[in-house]
Enzyme design. Structure first.
Site, PDB file in Angstrom:
ATOM      1  N   ASP A 532       0.914  -1.090  -0.061  1.00 50.09           N
ATOM      2  CA  ASP A 532      -0.152   0.152   0.069  1.00 50.09           C
ATOM      3  C   ASP A 532       0.970   1.270  -0.089  1.00 50.09           C
ATOM      4  O   ASP A 532       1.932   1.041   0.187  1.00 50.09           O
ATOM      5  CB  ASP A 532      -0.879  -0.331   1.297  1.00 50.09           C
ATOM      6  CG  ASP A 532      -1.853   0.780   1.301  1.00 50.09           C
ATOM      7  OD1 ASP A 532      -2.225   1.649   0.079  1.00 50.09           O
ATOM      8  OD2 ASP A 532      -2.556   0.996   2.315  1.00 50.09           O
ATOM      9  N   GLU A 535       2.627   5.181  -3.780  1.00 54.62           N
ATOM     10  CA  GLU A 535       2.423   6.213  -4.846  1.00 54.62           C
ATOM     11  C   GLU A 535       4.028   7.186  -4.959  1.00 54.62           C
ATOM     12  O   GLU A 535       4.040   7.389  -6.232  1.00 54.62           O
ATOM     13  CB  GLU A 535       1.445   7.067  -4.795  1.00 54.62           C
ATOM     14  CG  GLU A 535      -0.048   6.702  -4.928  1.00 54.62           C
ATOM     15  CD  GLU A 535      -0.343   5.543  -3.690  1.00 54.62           C
ATOM     16  OE1 GLU A 535       0.366   5.993  -2.456  1.00 54.62           O
ATOM     17  OE2 GLU A 535      -1.125   4.531  -3.816  1.00 54.62           O
ATOM     18  N   ASP A 608      -8.930   3.805  -1.740  1.00 51.96           N
ATOM     19  CA  ASP A 608     -10.017   4.046  -0.483  1.00 51.96           C
ATOM     20  C   ASP A 608     -11.109   4.770  -0.996  1.00 51.96           C
ATOM     21  O   ASP A 608     -11.305   5.980  -0.970  1.00 51.96           O
ATOM     22  CB  ASP A 608      -9.215   5.353   0.409  1.00 51.96           C
ATOM     23  CG  ASP A 608      -7.877   4.520   1.124  1.00 51.96           C
ATOM     24  OD1 ASP A 608      -7.902   3.149   0.751  1.00 51.96           O
ATOM     25  OD2 ASP A 608      -7.174   5.296   1.543  1.00 51.96           O
TER      26      ASP A 608
END
Ligand code: NAG
Length: 968
Positions: A532, A535, A608
């Site tokens: 996770d 980015e 999300d």
């Protein structure tokens, strides 16, 4: 189980990224210097369209054609900066893909030119058959089976065109927006407005073309501020602009990931849907808008352009932030404009002409999805967080008590002591290996989160070692370690561009320590990984990510590689998990961030999302768009990450989940628990049935994955992919086909729905999967209404399909591996059907050595002799080269070890739908008469309740050839 101090600690950690939507945390185009410059150029060019001409041209004398290769190079000049040199390199690959590269040569610095090398699975082969013909004003090559494709590079101005049958289909720089801002030194002294910049455009264009072309203000060339952050821009302006037009295509798809329709709405022109261009800049946009051109977690710069005549695509291999405007002067052509912050021009033109061929062309470039472990297609239960090992055991127990199948339990960040990944919090997880073994006892798995931010503390061996090896991302000074804030507090980030980080990362995942090196000995082969925040998400960074002037391995700025960054981290994890066991087992890695090529390393999810109907709706469209970009192994958080979905919404979301390649329920820490067993009736039973349907269909899913790994065609197929000539379907994105199975799904995404309307594009019969009602389609296309009460899923089977299922209820999918099969035969209008079944051990790589079973089932009605035959034959024997990824099987042995292992596995039931007549007798060729049931109804050519024949226990196995004969 919620100690006050534990909750307090969590709240503290939540503070840096308060979870409320703040679109203001991310830039609009007008807040981004190079996007502003790109749009301004486009506006000026449009105003002066009749007189404007691109300043870039090829120097004809410089054209150098390679001998015996469809490749040439040429010098390019800009009339505005004649002292700057560019080199153009154009190649036609063996499969007709055209690659157009341009770079500044002999400049002040080197532009980042490695994006393609990360995306590409290998260096593409250049054609030796295709020949350039060099002219005075252009160079061109004709190719294709019918010599109908032509690529032309015009010299002055530089323009690249792909035509088919003499008609332009893809045009680069047709509007003259190509601009590669060359490197320059910052002028000292006052920045005066450039002389001659006043007055009307045409006058400026003549007196001061540079000012006309680049604007007269040096807008954000040397520094840029957003909110409280300043980007130091040490290299000055280096953006890249290119217009790519599709004069014959009224729909464009792809460039995921954005929360919008599949057929991308426009961003320019009077009727533009969005005011901002589509942005590709991997970002942690929690609670993202349900309709927006804003960036999300992943970026794939691939765009399909489609019309009833053809499908083409462009892949713009750039790793920096990119904005894409889409405009349409009429509904039959599309104009796009791509502006990237840095990098070279490296555009691949994919000539199609069918969607299948475009997928194959893209797959040859960036690879196909890896064949997932079979268990990873089953149901995943996640939550932020299962708070202790006993909590995990308790959840498992409840699933088993309620007879709800599940394969994987997930642990979010709270398993890790102070969010130091790999390090169990022993207060709550005192016995991680025993916990994993308890899960593993039912052949279940665990997926545990590992993020790229490492807590900066000497007591954390992972950080300690990374720091020692200097494999962490550096700050703008290029020295030391960049420090930012994330879940673990003060953190540094592993630099996946540094090859030294690969070996280091691999070492961490070893379940037995080697040479005294620290490794994750408190884990087992049943633990897989969730990446996770890659980015990367940086809570106190600009736009919640890393400063662009951070420095990666090789001295490249983060700006150059931002969109690629997350993929490299996933790859490292993927390689590490694969290398942990010997012989290697297929890893499962879930990533949030992705780039072109990420499909090779596992699954993704849409981040999300919110538990709202709008998000449920748009997540479906996003799944289709992600599939266009190769990320077919995807899904969204079932139930929505944020919020407490009402039971009705949860039920509908599970129905979407079971038709997503990746099927995981997940929820935010602030939400109420919502595991399926917690619901009241009738919801709980509906969820049980829904999840069981996924398990029953696993053979179909695995077969669909095999195909995707070989062809690159997405598993969730939108209407335009299946019916590329049917214009009425080009904008449809709320229903889809699952692989080549013939299943057509129209998920319900509206509250209170009782029926659904499904579009049928063809003159074919479609059966209700559950009720066997036969709907007749029409050549002109037609909507049919199907029941969709809460317990009903609008699911049709296209006539002509055979779907393999396994219908015994088990607690996890590996427990089904020797279960018998059911074949569901949906007869088409002429009484025939076809389907496939692919099987292997589901976890190792032995499939690449031919340890597989790949069968073809066919049904044929012979009107004259009044028999219907259903046959099974060995497809792997017939097409060994197409059987597995990488076309690796030269030979295939039907008696391979895996086939032997499942030699006893039977087909226990054959269901024939669309049989209008009660049979006289049913037998397997050469065998005795079989038992059967017939429910009367219409034949496959008629509308109404279809006749259904159920043949019980035909006593055939799945690995053998056989024919079932139905006497009519
Ligand atoms: C993936 O990892 C392998 C092995 O470490 C490396 O050779 C390859 O270049 C990597 N590719 C990407 C896209 O990270």
């Amino acid at each position: 189980m919620w100690s006050p101090s534990f909750v307090a600690a969590l709240l503290l950690l939540l503070t840096p990224a308060a979870h409320t939507l703040k679109t203001g945390d991310w830039k609009t185009c007008s807040q981004s210097g190079f996007c502003r410059r790109g749009r301004a150029l486009s506006a000026r060019a449009q105003d002066a369209a009749d007189v404007w001409k691109s300043p870039y041209s090829v120097i004809p004398s410089s054209v150098a054609v390679a001998s015996n290769l469809a490749s040439f190079t040429a010098a390019v000049k800009s009339s505005i900066y004649p002292e700057i040199n560019f080199e153009l390199d154009v190649r036609v690959h063996k499969d007709g893909v055209v690659r157009v590269r341009m770079d500044e040569v002999g400049g002040l610095r080197k532009r980042y030119d490695e994006a393609a090398s990360w995306a590409l699975v290998q260096e593409p082969e250049i054609s030796r058959a295709i020949q350039w013909s060099v002219g005075k004003q252009e160079i061109k090559a004709k190719y294709g089976e019918k010599k109908d494709v032509e690529v032309t590079v015009e010299y002055n101005p530089l323009k690249v065109t792909l035509s088919r049958n003499g008609k332009e289909e893809v045009v680069l720089n047709g509007r003259g927006l190509l601009h590669m801002e060359h490197f320059r030194t910052k002028a000292s002294g006052d920045d005066k407005p450039v002389e001659g910049s006043e007055g009307d455009a045409q006058a400026v264009m003549q007196t001061n073309p540079a000012a006309w072309f680049e604007g007269d203000t040096e807008d954000a060339w040397w520094e840029e501020t957003f909110s409280s952050w300043t980007d130091s821009k040490p290299k000055g302006p280096e953006s890249l602009s290119i217009d790519i037009n599709f004069p014959r295509h009224g729909h464009v798809y792809g460039i995921p990931q954005h929360a919008t329709s599949l057929s991308l709405p426009t961003t320019t022109g009077p009727s533009a849907t969005f005011t901002d261009p589509y942005r590709l800049y991997n970002a942690d946009v929690f609670e993202y808008l349900a309709s927006s051109s804003m960036s999300l977690y992943g970026s794939i710069p691939l765009m399909h352009a489609h019309s009833a005549e053809s499908t083409v695509a462009v892949f713009n291999a750039v790793g920096s932030e990119t904005w894409i405007d889409i405009g349409r002067s009429n509904d039959r052509s599309t104009e796009t404009h791509w502006v990237s912050e840095s990098g070279i021009l490296d555009v691949f033109i994919l000539p199609g002409p069918t969607p299948e061929e475009v997928f194959a062309q893209y797959a040859r470039l960036t690879g196909t999805p890896a064949l997932p472990a079979h268990w990873s297609l089953a149901y995943h239960q996640c939550r932020w967080n299962y708070v202790s090992s006993d909590d995990v055991r308790g959840v498992q127990k409840r699933f088993d008590e309620e007879d709800i199948p599940v394969d994987v339990f997930w642990l979010d960040i709270e398993y890790a002591e102070e969010h130091k990944y790999f390090i169990w919090d022993k207060k709550t997880f005192p016995d991680p290996v025993e916990m994993t073994n308890d899960v593993d006892a039912l052949e279940r798995k665990m997926v545990v989160i590992i993020d790229p931010h490492l807590k900066r503390t000497s007591s954390y061996p992972v950080y300690q070692k990374a720091s020692e090896l200097a494999v962490l991302v550096k700050p703008k000074s290029g020295e030391g370690e960049y420090e930012g804030w994330c879940w673990s507090g003060s953190s540094s980030w592993i630099d996946g561009f540094n090859p030294a980080s690969w070996e280091f990362w691999k070492g961490l995942f070893k379940t037995k320590s080697i040479d005294g090196q620290w490794s994750w000995t408190e884990s087992t082969d049943a633990v897989h990984i969730w990446n996770d925040m890659n980015e990367p998400s940086v809570f106190n960074g600009p736009e919640i990510t890393m400063p662009k002037d951070n420095v990666h391995y090789g001295g490249w700025e983060h700006r150059d590689v931002h969109n690629i960054n997350g993929m490299l981290f996933t790859n490292m994890t993927y390689q590490a998990v694969a290398a942990r066991s010997d012989p290697p087992k297929r890893p499962f890695v879930l990533t949030r961030s992705f780039y072109a090529g990420s499909q090779r390393f596992g699954a993704m999810w849409t981040g999300d999302n919110l538990g709202t109907w709008e998000h449920m709706t748009v997540n479906l469209k996003m799944a289709l768009a992600n599939g266009i970009g190769g990320m077919t192994f995807g899904g969204s958080d079932v139930g929505g990450f944020f919020g407490n979905p009402e039971p009705e919404m949860l039920v509908r979301w599970y129905a979407i989940g079971i038709f997503s390649p990746f099927f995981r329920a997940h929820a935010h820490i602030d939400t109420k628990r919502r595991e399926p067993y917690l619901l009241d009736e009738p919801y709980k039973s509906i969820l049980r049935d829904t999840i069981r349907l996924r398990y029953a269909m696993l053979p179909m899913w695995y077969t669909a994955f095999r195909e995707a790994t070989v062809t690159g065609i997405p598993i969730l197929r939108p209407q335009y992919v299946v019916f590329p000539k049917d214009e009425a379907g080009f904008a449809i994105d709320d229903q889809f086909y699952v692989g080549a199975s013939g299943l057509l799904v129209k998920p319900v995404t509206e509250k209170g729905a009782t029926e659904a309307s499904i579009y049928l594009a063809e003159d074919q019969v479609y059966y209700d999967y559950f009720a066997h009602y036969a709907h007749q389609g029409s050549v002109k296309g037609k909507y049919v209404t199907v029941p969709a009460a809460l317990h009903q899923i609008p699911l049709l089977v296209r006539g002509g399909s055979i779907i393999p299922t396994r219908e015994r209820h088990r607690r996890s999918s590996p427990l089904m591996k020797y279960d018998p099969f059911t074949l569901r035969v949906a007869l088409d209008k002429v009484g025939s059907a076809r389907g496939e079944l692919y099987l292997d051990d589901g976890e190792t790589y032995s499939h690449q050595d031919g340890e597989i079973v790949w069968r073809e089932f066919t049904a044929e009605t012979e009107k004259k002799s009044k028999v219907l035959r259903v046959s099974s034959k060995d497809l792997a024997l017939e097409k060994p080269q197409e059987a597995v990824e990488g076309n690796a099987l030269a030979h295939f042995d039907p008696a391979n070890a895996y086939a032997k292992k499942i030699a006893h596995v039977r087909v226990e039931k054959i269901v024939l739908v669309g049989l209008g007549k009660q049979p006289k007798a049913v037998r397997v060729e050469g065998g005795k008469e079989l038992d059967w049931d017939y429910a009367p109804g219409v034949s496959s050519g008629k509308e109404g309740q279809a006749g259904v024949l159920v043949v019980k226990d035909p006593a055939v196995t799945v690995v053998s050839d056989w024919t079932l004969v139905v006497e009519l």
